[in-house]
Write a protein that holds these residues in place. Sequence first.
Motif, mmCIF file in Angstrom:
data_model
loop_
_atom_site.group_PDB
_atom_site.id
_atom_site.type_symbol
_atom_site.label_atom_id
_atom_site.label_comp_id
_atom_site.label_asym_id
_atom_site.label_seq_id
_atom_site.Cartn_x
_atom_site.Cartn_y
_atom_site.Cartn_z
ATOM 1 N N ASP A 1 0.835 -1.208 0.000
ATOM 2 C CA ASP A 1 0.000 0.000 0.000
ATOM 3 C C ASP A 1 0.867 1.255 0.000
ATOM 4 O OD1 ASP A 1 -2.535 -1.401 2.231
ATOM 5 O OD2 ASP A 1 -2.212 -1.612 0.063
ATOM 6 N N TYR A 2 1.943 1.175 0.771
ATOM 7 C CA TYR A 2 2.862 2.322 0.831
ATOM 8 C C TYR A 2 3.461 2.605 -0.544
ATOM 9 C CZ TYR A 2 7.219 4.828 1.830
ATOM 10 O OH TYR A 2 8.247 5.713 1.822
ATOM 11 N N ASN A 3 3.902 1.529 -1.227
ATOM 12 C CA ASN A 3 4.510 1.709 -2.548
ATOM 13 C C ASN A 3 3.495 2.272 -3.545
ATOM 14 O OD1 ASN A 3 6.911 0.706 -1.593
ATOM 15 N ND2 ASN A 3 6.494 -1.406 -2.252
ATOM 16 N N ALA A 4 2.249 1.793 -3.445
ATOM 17 C CA ALA A 4 1.211 2.295 -4.350
ATOM 18 C C ALA A 4 0.932 3.769 -4.084
ATOM 19 C CB ALA A 4 -0.066 1.460 -4.173
ATOM 20 N N ALA A 5 0.864 4.125 -2.800
ATOM 21 C CA ALA A 5 0.613 5.523 -2.452
ATOM 22 C C ALA A 5 1.758 6.420 -2.938
ATOM 23 C CB ALA A 5 0.436 5.654 -0.938
ATOM 24 N N LYS A 6 2.956 5.889 -2.777
ATOM 25 C CA LYS A 6 4.121 6.674 -3.217
ATOM 26 C C LYS A 6 4.095 6.879 -4.730
ATOM 27 C CE LYS A 6 9.129 6.862 -2.605
ATOM 28 N NZ LYS A 6 10.318 6.178 -2.046
ATOM 29 N N SER A 7 3.691 5.819 -5.459
ATOM 30 C CA SER A 7 3.599 5.928 -6.916
ATOM 31 C C SER A 7 2.532 6.944 -7.315
ATOM 32 C CB SER A 7 3.275 4.553 -7.510
ATOM 33 O OG SER A 7 3.104 4.642 -8.903
ATOM 34 N N ASN A 8 1.380 6.888 -6.590
ATOM 35 C CA ASN A 8 0.329 7.873 -6.859
ATOM 36 C C ASN A 8 0.812 9.305 -6.614
ATOM 37 O OD1 ASN A 8 -1.514 5.962 -7.624
ATOM 38 N ND2 ASN A 8 -2.378 5.724 -5.560
ATOM 39 N N LEU A 9 1.609 9.438 -5.562
ATOM 40 C CA LEU A 9 2.143 10.766 -5.242
ATOM 41 C C LEU A 9 3.033 11.293 -6.360
ATOM 42 C CD1 LEU A 9 2.566 13.101 -3.248
ATOM 43 C CD2 LEU A 9 4.444 11.768 -2.245
ATOM 44 N N GLN B 1 -1.808 10.436 4.063
ATOM 45 C CA GLN B 1 -2.035 8.997 4.013
ATOM 46 C C GLN B 1 -0.713 8.225 4.017
ATOM 47 O OE1 GLN B 1 -4.537 8.041 0.665
ATOM 48 N NE2 GLN B 1 -6.194 9.432 1.328
ATOM 49 N N LEU B 2 0.236 8.784 3.247
ATOM 50 C CA LEU B 2 1.548 8.142 3.168
ATOM 51 C C LEU B 2 2.223 8.118 4.536
ATOM 52 C CD1 LEU B 2 3.680 6.843 1.361
ATOM 53 C CD2 LEU B 2 4.573 9.128 0.894
ATOM 54 N N GLU B 3 2.146 9.236 5.263
ATOM 55 C CA GLU B 3 2.750 9.292 6.596
ATOM 56 C C GLU B 3 2.065 8.319 7.556
ATOM 57 O OE1 GLU B 3 2.433 13.333 7.713
ATOM 58 O OE2 GLU B 3 4.121 14.011 6.443
ATOM 59 N N ALA B 4 0.722 8.239 7.428
ATOM 60 C CA ALA B 4 -0.025 7.315 8.292
ATOM 61 C C ALA B 4 0.379 5.870 8.022
ATOM 62 C CB ALA B 4 -1.523 7.503 8.098
ATOM 63 N N LYS B 5 0.544 5.530 6.735
ATOM 64 C CA LYS B 5 0.938 4.166 6.398
ATOM 65 C C LYS B 5 2.371 3.885 6.835
ATOM 66 C CE LYS B 5 -2.324 3.400 2.639
ATOM 67 N NZ LYS B 5 -3.036 2.360 3.404
ATOM 68 N N GLU B 6 3.229 4.897 6.729
ATOM 69 C CA GLU B 6 4.603 4.718 7.212
ATOM 70 C C GLU B 6 4.618 4.436 8.718
ATOM 71 O OE1 GLU B 6 6.523 8.297 5.995
ATOM 72 O OE2 GLU B 6 7.357 7.377 4.178
#
Length: 319
Positions: free
Chosen positions: A79-87, A118-123
């Motif tokens: 999920d983190y990688n997907a969010a980072k890609s979206n970012l 969201q990214l920070e929360a997932k981290e």
Amino acid sequence: MIKKLLLLALTLTLSTSCVSKKIYTDLEDKYAELIKENRILNDDMQSLSKSNTKLSNDLDQLQSTYAKAIADRDKLQSDYNAAKSNLETLKASYKALEENSSASIAANSKKNRELLAQLEAKEQALATESERLNTLKKELESRSKRVAELENVIASKDAAMRQLKDAISKALTNFEGKGLTVEQRNGKVYISMENKLLFESGSWYVGAQGKQAVKQLGDVLAENPEISVLIEGHTDNVPYKGNEQLSGNWDLSAKRATAIVNILRENNAINPENLTAAGRGEFAPIASNATTEGKAKNRRIEVILTPKLDEISKLLNEI
């Protein structure tokens, strides 16, 4: 002190050829205590076996939890990688839109901030899950080590009892086929000697051949001071019709067991505290009393050898 008084009472009984009611009652009480102690030992063995099973089940459950934690962490990582890609995609879009519309820029900026949150929360969730995973891993390693130690101790006890059985079988080879058997089961060694090897009918005097067998058994026991020795006397179901020195089969079985203990005590290397004598009369047969052969098998002395369980109990308390 109690054992010494019991032995003194038995000695006086044998020497005077008369069993007083008080001594007989004391013998019954001591026998009851011995039976209770033997049952407690069996219960302890069963409890230890159940504890070992529970520990194995707990270990399996912990391993399952550990595997689930790894799967959860991997999902968070995905999920983190997907969010980072979206970012990254949004950043590129933001750059492209920046030249076209301030409104679009504002909208993308807001969405960008949301994705960053969201990214920070997932981290943070990933860090928390990693910490929990490390804790579970340490606990799993600790439990695994304790279970391994317990299994090693149990295996060592079993191996020692197998060696003891082999040593006894070797020492008593000359008596094979004469009513003597040696076997290992439930973590204990059982030596069964039929009365034809030891006693005359209705007597508790041990003959020369039987005495030799008991002494050779004692030589092996002397080399194993960490073994508890229970000597049980058994009869068939034929009522005792001897003299007035005995009250019945139970009394006869107790005197026969005590006679074996007295022979073992002649070996000064055997610790008397490890010896226990018990009479069980006709109430624990191993064959049918309906046949002559069955009765002969039931008239026996059983020597039950049990390893001391202090080390196993200590390990269970530490887990």
